[in-house]
Motif scaffolding. Structure first.
Motif, PDB file in Angstrom:
ATOM      1  N   SER A 139     -45.592  74.098  14.815  1.00  0.00           N
ATOM      2  CA  SER A 139     -46.081  74.317  16.171  1.00  0.00           C
ATOM      3  C   SER A 139     -47.546  74.743  16.193  1.00  0.00           C
ATOM      4  CB  SER A 139     -45.227  75.365  16.885  1.00  0.00           C
ATOM      5  OG  SER A 139     -45.398  76.637  16.286  1.00  0.00           O
ATOM      6  N   PHE A 140     -48.149  74.971  15.039  1.00  0.00           N
ATOM      7  CA  PHE A 140     -49.568  75.306  14.987  1.00  0.00           C
ATOM      8  C   PHE A 140     -50.165  74.773  13.696  1.00  0.00           C
ATOM      9  CE2 PHE A 140     -47.633  78.698  12.584  1.00  0.00           C
ATOM     10  CZ  PHE A 140     -48.547  78.979  11.584  1.00  0.00           C
ATOM     11  N   VAL A 141     -51.492  74.713  13.649  1.00  0.00           N
ATOM     12  CA  VAL A 141     -52.218  74.248  12.465  1.00  0.00           C
ATOM     13  C   VAL A 141     -52.888  75.447  11.820  1.00  0.00           C
ATOM     14  CG1 VAL A 141     -54.106  72.797  11.632  1.00  0.00           C
ATOM     15  CG2 VAL A 141     -52.609  71.973  13.470  1.00  0.00           C
ATOM     16  N   LEU A 142     -52.658  75.639  10.531  1.00  0.00           N
ATOM     17  CA  LEU A 142     -53.293  76.746   9.823  1.00  0.00           C
ATOM     18  C   LEU A 142     -54.727  76.407   9.473  1.00  0.00           C
ATOM     19  CD1 LEU A 142     -52.973  79.538   8.523  1.00  0.00           C
ATOM     20  CD2 LEU A 142     -52.234  78.373   6.430  1.00  0.00           C
ATOM     21  N   PHE A 143     -54.938  75.223   8.903  1.00  0.00           N
ATOM     22  CA  PHE A 143     -56.276  74.799   8.479  1.00  0.00           C
ATOM     23  C   PHE A 143     -56.256  73.287   8.295  1.00  0.00           C
ATOM     24  CE2 PHE A 143     -59.572  73.851   5.347  1.00  0.00           C
ATOM     25  CZ  PHE A 143     -60.643  74.569   5.838  1.00  0.00           C
ATOM     26  N   SER A 144     -57.362  72.626   8.660  1.00  0.00           N
ATOM     27  CA  SER A 144     -57.481  71.190   8.431  1.00  0.00           C
ATOM     28  C   SER A 144     -58.784  70.905   7.695  1.00  0.00           C
ATOM     29  CB  SER A 144     -57.438  70.409   9.751  1.00  0.00           C
ATOM     30  OG  SER A 144     -58.560  70.712  10.547  1.00  0.00           O
ATOM     31  N   ASN A 145     -58.860  69.747   7.083  1.00  0.00           N
ATOM     32  CA  ASN A 145     -60.007  69.421   6.236  1.00  0.00           C
ATOM     33  C   ASN A 145     -61.322  69.355   6.999  1.00  0.00           C
ATOM     34  OD1 ASN A 145     -58.357  69.223   3.974  1.00  0.00           O
ATOM     35  ND2 ASN A 145     -57.962  67.036   4.284  1.00  0.00           N
ATOM     36  N   ASN A 146     -61.271  69.048   8.290  1.00  0.00           N
ATOM     37  CA  ASN A 146     -62.493  68.893   9.084  1.00  0.00           C
ATOM     38  C   ASN A 146     -62.915  70.170   9.801  1.00  0.00           C
ATOM     39  OD1 ASN A 146     -62.648  66.129   8.425  1.00  0.00           O
ATOM     40  ND2 ASN A 146     -61.210  65.603  10.069  1.00  0.00           N
ATOM     41  N   ALA A 182     -56.789  75.710  15.305  1.00  0.00           N
ATOM     42  CA  ALA A 182     -56.181  76.196  14.067  1.00  0.00           C
ATOM     43  C   ALA A 182     -56.144  77.719  14.093  1.00  0.00           C
ATOM     44  CB  ALA A 182     -56.960  75.707  12.847  1.00  0.00           C
ATOM     45  N   VAL A 183     -55.375  78.289  13.179  1.00  0.00           N
ATOM     46  CA  VAL A 183     -55.167  79.742  13.160  1.00  0.00           C
ATOM     47  C   VAL A 183     -56.132  80.474  12.233  1.00  0.00           C
ATOM     48  CG1 VAL A 183     -53.457  81.536  12.618  1.00  0.00           C
ATOM     49  CG2 VAL A 183     -52.741  79.469  13.773  1.00  0.00           C
TER      50      VAL A 183
END
Length: 207
Positions: A36-43, A164-165
């Motif tokens: 339900s959430f994004v911790l970290f993404s490459n961009n 992201a979080v």
């Protein structure tokens, strides 16, 4: 670990409470809400929100020890216990504390903010988020409760902007870890070695 009245009465219980909090905040995993959430993404680091977060991070690294200095001076040394905790406890405490903050922010600015935004919209979701955040800090005094509102709004805004979080995690760590390390340094004068006793009955009860 301490407040205006001094160290916790039972350092071992402090570790257990943090461990319990970690389990509690990870509870949504049992219901399939991990995505339900994004911790970290490459961009992430290429976004404007990331650079705002980095600037805030550096500012907090500078400001946090200053806050510790002010609070220590205000206490007039009342935060000093009869015996200081051992180095083993301090290392264990910071490991558990860092993990706790990571899952704490994942729940507040991840699960709670994302799911409530989907249900009631961002404004009400952020209001609910910050209100609960401040309520949890009520045991730490009025000043900390008041500070929770601007800081909580900042975290909600950055996490929503970033999608992201991780901004909430790094900023919470930047505020908390340097503060507690600075306080501990003032409690060990002349490079005094910490006692190895993890629990000390002379410590007072706090949070």
């Amino acid at each position: 670990m301490f407040d205006d009245k001094g160290f916790v009465a039972n350092p071992s219980m402090l570790i257990l409470l943090h461990a319990g909090g970690i389990v509690l905040f990870l509870f949504p995993l049992l219901f399939g809400h991990f995505n339900s959430f994004v911790l970290f993404s490459n961009n992430d680091l290429a976004s404007p929100a990331a650079w705002v977060t980095i600037i805030c991070f550096l500012l907090l690294l500078f400001i946090s020890p200053k806050i510790a200095q002010k609070k220590y001076s205000k206490s007039a040394g009342n935060v000093l216990p009869g015996k200081l905790p051992g180095m083993k406890f301090i290392i264990l405490y910071f490991i558990v504390r860092i993990v706790f903050i990571c899952v704490y922010e994942s729940w507040f600015r991840g699960y709670l903010l994302s799911d409530s935004t989907s249900s009631v919209g961002w404004v009400l979701a952020a209001l609910l988020n910050v209100s609960l955040y401040a309520l949890l800090h009520i045991v730490n005094g009025k000043d900390e409760v008041i500070a929770c509102f601007p800081f909580g709004i900042l975290l909600c805004c950055l996490c929503t902007w970033q999608g992201a979080v991780w901004p909430a995690i790094v900023l919470h760590l930047a505020l908390t870890v340097p503060y507690e390390i600075s306080m501990l340094k003032k409690m060990y004068p002349n490079n005094q070695q910490p006692h190895e006793n993890i629990s000390n009955g002379s410590f007072r009860v706090s949070r």
